[in-house]
Design an enzyme around this catalytic site. Structure first.
Site, PDB file in Angstrom:
ATOM      1  N   TRP A   1       0.831  -1.365   0.039  1.00  0.00           N
ATOM      2  CA  TRP A   1      -0.002   0.112  -0.054  1.00  0.00           C
ATOM      3  C   TRP A   1       0.858   1.046   0.146  1.00  0.00           C
ATOM      4  O   TRP A   1       0.335   2.432   0.079  1.00  0.00           O
ATOM      5  CB  TRP A   1      -1.013   0.079   1.087  1.00  0.00           C
ATOM      6  CG  TRP A   1      -2.024  -0.965   1.199  1.00  0.00           C
ATOM      7  CD1 TRP A   1      -2.299  -2.167   0.175  1.00  0.00           C
ATOM      8  CD2 TRP A   1      -3.332  -1.270   1.990  1.00  0.00           C
ATOM      9  NE1 TRP A   1      -3.301  -2.715   0.291  1.00  0.00           N
ATOM     10  CE2 TRP A   1      -3.850  -2.324   1.614  1.00  0.00           C
ATOM     11  CE3 TRP A   1      -3.546  -0.656   3.188  1.00  0.00           C
ATOM     12  CZ2 TRP A   1      -4.895  -3.000   2.288  1.00  0.00           C
ATOM     13  CZ3 TRP A   1      -4.489  -1.313   3.984  1.00  0.00           C
ATOM     14  CH2 TRP A   1      -5.044  -2.410   3.335  1.00  0.00           C
ATOM     15  N   LYS A   2       2.080   1.183   0.173  1.00  0.00           N
ATOM     16  CA  LYS A   2       3.119   2.223   0.122  1.00  0.00           C
ATOM     17  C   LYS A   2       2.660   3.106   1.045  1.00  0.00           C
ATOM     18  O   LYS A   2       2.035   2.964   2.125  1.00  0.00           O
ATOM     19  CB  LYS A   2       3.141   2.829  -1.297  1.00  0.00           C
ATOM     20  CG  LYS A   2       3.699   1.524  -2.259  1.00  0.00           C
ATOM     21  CD  LYS A   2       3.776   2.058  -3.508  1.00  0.00           C
ATOM     22  CE  LYS A   2       4.532   0.912  -4.642  1.00  0.00           C
ATOM     23  NZ  LYS A   2       4.882   1.085  -5.805  1.00  0.00           N
TER      24      LYS A   2
ATOM     25  N   GLU B   1      11.667   1.736  -4.273  1.00  0.00           N
ATOM     26  CA  GLU B   1      11.677   3.165  -3.787  1.00  0.00           C
ATOM     27  C   GLU B   1      12.278   3.379  -2.617  1.00  0.00           C
ATOM     28  O   GLU B   1      12.982   4.219  -2.532  1.00  0.00           O
ATOM     29  CB  GLU B   1      10.189   3.497  -3.517  1.00  0.00           C
ATOM     30  CG  GLU B   1       9.098   3.513  -4.805  1.00  0.00           C
ATOM     31  CD  GLU B   1       7.872   2.791  -4.717  1.00  0.00           C
ATOM     32  OE1 GLU B   1       7.329   2.762  -3.615  1.00  0.00           O
ATOM     33  OE2 GLU B   1       7.152   2.732  -5.723  1.00  0.00           O
TER      34      GLU B   1
ATOM     35  N   GLU C   1      10.784  -6.714  -9.675  1.00  0.00           N
ATOM     36  CA  GLU C   1      10.171  -5.840  -9.904  1.00  0.00           C
ATOM     37  C   GLU C   1      11.101  -4.765 -10.854  1.00  0.00           C
ATOM     38  O   GLU C   1      11.745  -3.924 -10.285  1.00  0.00           O
ATOM     39  CB  GLU C   1       9.675  -4.887  -8.579  1.00  0.00           C
ATOM     40  CG  GLU C   1       8.653  -5.688  -7.826  1.00  0.00           C
ATOM     41  CD  GLU C   1       7.896  -4.758  -7.062  1.00  0.00           C
ATOM     42  OE1 GLU C   1       6.845  -4.577  -6.969  1.00  0.00           O
ATOM     43  OE2 GLU C   1       8.296  -3.902  -5.853  1.00  0.00           O
TER      44      GLU C   1
ATOM     45  N   GLY D   1       0.998  -2.515  -6.308  1.00  0.00           N
ATOM     46  CA  GLY D   1       0.968  -1.461  -5.887  1.00  0.00           C
ATOM     47  C   GLY D   1      -0.488  -0.924  -5.920  1.00  0.00           C
ATOM     48  O   GLY D   1      -1.261  -0.934  -5.306  1.00  0.00           O
ATOM     49  N   GLY D   2      -0.299   0.097  -7.072  1.00  0.00           N
ATOM     50  CA  GLY D   2      -1.803   0.999  -7.147  1.00  0.00           C
ATOM     51  C   GLY D   2      -2.889   0.207  -7.290  1.00  0.00           C
ATOM     52  O   GLY D   2      -4.153   0.355  -6.744  1.00  0.00           O
TER      53      GLY D   2
HETATM   54  P1  13P Z   1       2.332  -0.668  -9.150  1.00  0.00           P
HETATM   55  O1  13P Z   1       1.685  -1.963  -8.911  1.00  0.00           O
HETATM   56  O2  13P Z   1       1.700   0.677  -8.829  1.00  0.00           O
HETATM   57  O3  13P Z   1       3.250  -0.577 -10.416  1.00  0.00           O
HETATM   58  O4  13P Z   1       3.538  -0.769  -8.002  1.00  0.00           O
HETATM   59  C1  13P Z   1       4.225  -2.089  -7.951  1.00  0.00           C
HETATM   60  C2  13P Z   1       5.141  -2.139  -6.796  1.00  0.00           C
HETATM   61  O5  13P Z   1       5.885  -1.123  -6.560  1.00  0.00           O
HETATM   62  C3  13P Z   1       4.968  -3.164  -5.766  1.00  0.00           C
HETATM   63  O6  13P Z   1       5.610  -3.151  -4.608  1.00  0.00           O
END
Ligand code: 13P
Length: 254
Positions: free
Chosen positions: A10-11, A100, A170, A237-238
């Site tokens: 979920w960042k 990140e 990733e 992620g999103g």
């Molecule tokens: P997205 O699915 O938003 O591209 O992000 C992937 C991610 O960084 C999962 O850790």
């Protein structure tokens, strides 16, 4: 058979109420699902781990993970969280080495190697992330970069330690960009990763570790990516922030 896993990162999104709501919505979908062999993991931000895990009605199959952890036991590390702190609220799985963290917080291979030892000393589990940036892919360096991230972060560990590792490939150019690696590109890299692991630890370790793909996985492309023989699920992620989409992605592991 390797374990299939769908994990939602979920960042730095959602406050406590929104996190609990999303967790509950996901839970309601999971309750109705017939994916008994797929692990479902959600990783809210630190402040929301406890309320999501302990004060939200969740299906027993939903696991809660942290997004990072410091390697030291305790001490003067302002803003950091230790293994003991996570364990004290029942969190045993941690995402480590996300691009990140590597990119914006200068997380190095060396720090990650140390974090892995802390994970193992505390009987925890890591979802270890790695992947090349666009320049590496364009210059054909992507295999070399991935190999070095794996070796530097993980190859000081014993074969037995690999039972506590989930890998997440990733490619940085696919994260949050809407540009997904094609199923063939994902498969090619995942197969390569197993070859690298096999050369160091043997086929049994290489064949048993779950390798997730991450980078713009959506409800519409998940099943195709997950159908590749060396792809064991995804780190999302999103699309993990929308319960219905996340549920469809979990269905993609069937
Ligand atoms: P997205 O699915 O938003 O591209 O992000 C992937 C991610 O960084 C999962 O850790």
């Amino acid at each position: 058979m390797r374990t299939k896993i769908v994990a939602g990162n979920w960042k730095m999104n959602l406050d406590v109420r929104a996190s609990q709501t999303l967790a509950q919505e996901i839970s309601m979908f999971v309750e109705k699902m017939e994916t008994p062999h797929t692990r479902v993991i959600i990783a809210p931000t630190y402040t929301n781990l406890y309320p999501v895990y302990h004060h939200t009605k969740l299906d027993h199959r939903i696991e809660v993970a942290a997004q990072n952890m410091h390697q030291a036991k305790n001490g003067a590390f302002t803003g950091e969280i230790s293994a003991e702190m996570l364990l004290s609220i029942g969190i045993k799985t941690v995402i480590l080495g996300h691009s990140e963290r590597r990119q914006y917080f200068n997380e190095t291979d060396e720090a990650l190697a140390a974090k892995m030892l802390t994970i193992l000393n505390n009987n925890m589990e890591a979802i270890f992330c790695f992947g090349e940036v666009l320049e590496d892919r364009k210059s054909g360096n992507h295999f070399k970069v991935v190999e070095s991230q794996l070796k530097n972060g993980l190859f000081h560990l014993s074969a037995n330690d690999w039972k506590s590792i989930v890998l997440a490939y990733e490619p940085v150019w696919a994260i949050g960009t809407g540009e997904t690696a094609s199923p063939e590109q994902a498969q090619e890299m995942h197969a390569f990763i197993r070859t690298v692991i096999s050369a160091q630890y043997g086929a049994e370790v290489a064949d048993s570790v779950s390798i997730l793909y991450g980078g713009s996985v959506k409800a519409s492309n998940a099943a195709e990516i997950f159908s590749q023989p060396d792809v064991d699920g995804g780190l999302i992620g999103g699309a993990a922030l929308v319960a219905e989409d996340f549920a469809k992605i979990i269905q993609g592991t069937l």
